[in-house]
Design a protein around this motif. Structure first.
Motif, PDB file in Angstrom:
ATOM      1  N   ALA A   1       0.108  -4.820   0.253  1.00 42.29           N
ATOM      2  CA  ALA A   1      -0.659  -3.717   0.834  1.00 42.29           C
ATOM      3  C   ALA A   1      -2.091  -3.710   0.313  1.00 42.29           C
ATOM      4  O   ALA A   1      -3.054  -3.559   1.081  1.00 42.29           O
ATOM      5  N   ALA A   2      -2.249  -3.881  -0.993  1.00 39.30           N
ATOM      6  CA  ALA A   2      -3.587  -3.865  -1.586  1.00 39.30           C
ATOM      7  C   ALA A   2      -4.445  -5.006  -1.044  1.00 39.30           C
ATOM      8  O   ALA A   2      -5.633  -4.818  -0.728  1.00 39.30           O
ATOM      9  N   LYS A   3      -3.863  -6.203  -0.892  1.00 38.24           N
ATOM     10  CA  LYS A   3      -4.614  -7.348  -0.364  1.00 38.24           C
ATOM     11  C   LYS A   3      -5.090  -7.083   1.061  1.00 38.24           C
ATOM     12  O   LYS A   3      -6.197  -7.472   1.442  1.00 38.24           O
ATOM     13  N   GLU A   4      -4.238  -6.447   1.847  1.00 38.03           N
ATOM     14  CA  GLU A   4      -4.608  -6.187   3.240  1.00 38.03           C
ATOM     15  C   GLU A   4      -5.653  -5.087   3.364  1.00 38.03           C
ATOM     16  O   GLU A   4      -6.463  -5.080   4.296  1.00 38.03           O
ATOM     17  N   MET A   5      -5.687  -4.165   2.429  1.00 40.66           N
ATOM     18  CA  MET A   5      -6.658  -3.065   2.494  1.00 40.66           C
ATOM     19  C   MET A   5      -8.003  -3.419   1.888  1.00 40.66           C
ATOM     20  O   MET A   5      -9.032  -2.874   2.289  1.00 40.66           O
ATOM     21  N   GLU A   6      -8.000  -4.350   0.952  1.00 45.45           N
ATOM     22  CA  GLU A   6      -9.231  -4.642   0.198  1.00 45.45           C
ATOM     23  C   GLU A   6     -10.433  -4.984   1.080  1.00 45.45           C
ATOM     24  O   GLU A   6     -11.550  -4.499   0.823  1.00 45.45           O
ATOM     25  N   PRO A   7     -10.286  -5.784   2.142  1.00 46.90           N
ATOM     26  CA  PRO A   7     -11.467  -6.119   2.958  1.00 46.90           C
ATOM     27  C   PRO A   7     -12.108  -4.925   3.655  1.00 46.90           C
ATOM     28  O   PRO A   7     -13.257  -5.022   4.125  1.00 46.90           O
TER      29      PRO A   7
ATOM     30  N   CYS B   1      -8.958   2.982   1.665  1.00 44.94           N
ATOM     31  CA  CYS B   1      -9.088   3.531   0.314  1.00 44.94           C
ATOM     32  C   CYS B   1      -7.846   4.315  -0.093  1.00 44.94           C
ATOM     33  O   CYS B   1      -7.396   4.218  -1.247  1.00 44.94           O
ATOM     34  N   LEU B   2      -7.284   5.089   0.835  1.00 45.71           N
ATOM     35  CA  LEU B   2      -6.102   5.892   0.486  1.00 45.71           C
ATOM     36  C   LEU B   2      -4.913   4.991   0.147  1.00 45.71           C
ATOM     37  O   LEU B   2      -4.267   5.167  -0.899  1.00 45.71           O
TER      38      LEU B   2
ATOM     39  N   THR C   1      -5.895  -5.869  17.451  1.00 44.49           N
ATOM     40  CA  THR C   1      -6.231  -6.756  16.341  1.00 44.49           C
ATOM     41  C   THR C   1      -7.730  -6.764  16.052  1.00 44.49           C
ATOM     42  O   THR C   1      -8.150  -6.765  14.902  1.00 44.49           O
ATOM     43  N   ALA C   2      -8.540  -6.746  17.097  1.00 40.85           N
ATOM     44  CA  ALA C   2      -9.993  -6.875  16.913  1.00 40.85           C
ATOM     45  C   ALA C   2     -10.577  -5.687  16.158  1.00 40.85           C
ATOM     46  O   ALA C   2     -11.550  -5.824  15.420  1.00 40.85           O
ATOM     47  N   SER C   3     -10.004  -4.517  16.326  1.00 45.17           N
ATOM     48  CA  SER C   3     -10.551  -3.299  15.714  1.00 45.17           C
ATOM     49  C   SER C   3     -10.248  -3.184  14.231  1.00 45.17           C
ATOM     50  O   SER C   3     -10.872  -2.402  13.515  1.00 45.17           O
ATOM     51  N   GLY C   4      -9.277  -3.957  13.746  1.00 41.33           N
ATOM     52  CA  GLY C   4      -8.835  -3.811  12.364  1.00 41.33           C
ATOM     53  C   GLY C   4      -7.619  -2.911  12.229  1.00 41.33           C
ATOM     54  O   GLY C   4      -7.029  -2.815  11.158  1.00 41.33           O
ATOM     55  N   GLY C   5      -7.232  -2.254  13.315  1.00 41.27           N
ATOM     56  CA  GLY C   5      -6.110  -1.326  13.257  1.00 41.27           C
ATOM     57  C   GLY C   5      -4.797  -1.992  12.890  1.00 41.27           C
ATOM     58  O   GLY C   5      -3.989  -1.429  12.142  1.00 41.27           O
ATOM     59  N   GLN C   6      -4.579  -3.218  13.387  1.00 40.61           N
ATOM     60  CA  GLN C   6      -3.330  -3.907  13.065  1.00 40.61           C
ATOM     61  C   GLN C   6      -3.279  -4.285  11.587  1.00 40.61           C
ATOM     62  O   GLN C   6      -2.223  -4.204  10.950  1.00 40.61           O
TER      63      GLN C   6
END
Length: 338
Positions: free
Chosen positions: A52-58, A72-73, A30-35
């Motif tokens: 999906a877009a909301k989770e990728m935006e940050p 980005c992908l 979780t800490a790395s952003g991987g989750q």
């Protein structure tokens, strides 16, 4: 030092048993952003682009290259599905900038160069855009990727061979990749089997095509990973209608909704960037029938494959010709996918 395998498209890179996709996501760091990235992938592949877009935006401007390229992908393709073309293009431009930055550094780690090559090539091939060097991947690039992404890169290579009308080569890539999987990576395997379906349809072997699609469906259905079926609908030549429509009507409806959403955005990038004029005003059934007709299938062959009457095929074709303003079947090709 962070392990890129845990944050660079980690769900594509995950081996898990069908029905346990979310468990695989929850096991990631979780800490790395991987989750977060994996959850965004899960929502994308299960046909929920808004989430999906909301989770990728940050992570679109993350200083971590693996996180940024992953975000980005997925963000680009999620926004295609929502018809947010400006945002999709922004993400694709960020990929180009990141790749140029990495390639401009002599001391850039080889793994970073492999990630950048993977993302830029995948983005281009799946949009059917030309590649600068006319090849999908260098073998040295593939070997630097983690295992699951190697298999997805095989899908990209097979898809590219398909676009070059090298159907036997494409099937060879698929068969080799599947034979060498040490364990099942569901998302790459779904995509590999879908491109095999496309190949078999191009070779007019509809029974083998149906077999491959159903194998992909067995992997996808337990976790609801239906996005890939909607993405590829136009290239599957009516196999979805012939295999899933009757037995899985609700799933089929969802897939068709994905098809309309995704293909509309896809064309708005593909058509202006390539100068092609892929049809955008046909129903999914009309498009499937027109694809087969453009490849030389007879009305009887289309009827037999799709499980409908010849008169039904003729009625759809009449509508297709009218909508596209063409008089000869030979004129259909310029409006169809390869």
């Amino acid at each position: 030092m962070k392990n890129n395998d845990s944050v660079f498209l980690p769900l594509i890179n995950s081996a898990f048993q069908p029905g346990h996709c979310l468990e695989a996501v929850q096991k990631l760091e979780t800490a790395s952003g991987g989750q977060d990235i994996a959850m965004g992938e899960y929502h994308y592949f299960s046909g929920r682009p808004e989430e999906a877009a909301k989770e990728m935006e940050p992570y679109l401007a993350s200083p971590d290259t693996a996180l940024r390229l992953s975000a980005c992908l997925v963000y680009a393709y999620a926004n295609l599905a929502m018809d947010h073309i400006r945002l999709a293009r922004h993400a694709l431009t960020e990929i180009e900038k990141t790749v140029a930055d990495i390639n401009g550094k002599e001391d850039a780690p080889p793994e970073q160069k492999a990630m950048s090559a993977f993302v830029s090539t995948t983005a281009a091939v799946l949009l059917h855009l030309p590649l600068k060097n006319n090849r999908a991947f260098e073998p040295t690039v593939v070997m630097l990727l983690p295992p699951g992404l190697r298999f997805f890169s095989c899908y990209v290579q097979a898809h590219y061979a398909y676009l070059q009308e090298e159907y036997g080569k494409s099937l060879g890539i698929v068969e080799t990749a599947l034979a060498f999987q040490p364990q099942v990576y569901p998302i790459p395997t779904i995509y590999l089997r879908l491109v095999a379906t496309m190949d078999y349809m191009a070779l007019k072997n509809s029974e083998k095509a149906k077999e491959q699609l159903l194998l992909a469906w067995e992997l996808a259905r337990p976790d609801g990973l239906i996005e890939a079926f909607g993405e590829h609908h136009g290239l599957l030549g009516g196999v979805l209608e012939a295999t899933l429509k009757k037995d899985y009507p609700e799933d089929f409806k969802q897939i068709i909704n994905i098809t309309y959403s995704f293909s509309g955005g896809w064309r708005k990038v593909h058509n202006p960037d390539t100068g092609h004029d892929v049809a955008d005003n046909l129903t999914t059934t009309e498009f499937a029938i027109a694809m087969l007709a453009a490849r030389g299938w007879t009305y009887q062959e289309i009827s037999s494959h799709m499980g409908c009457t010849v008169n039904t095929v003729k009625a759809h074709m009449k509508s297709v010709m009218s909508k596209l303003g063409v008089e000869q079947k030979s004129d259909l090709k310029k409006h169809m996918l390869k």
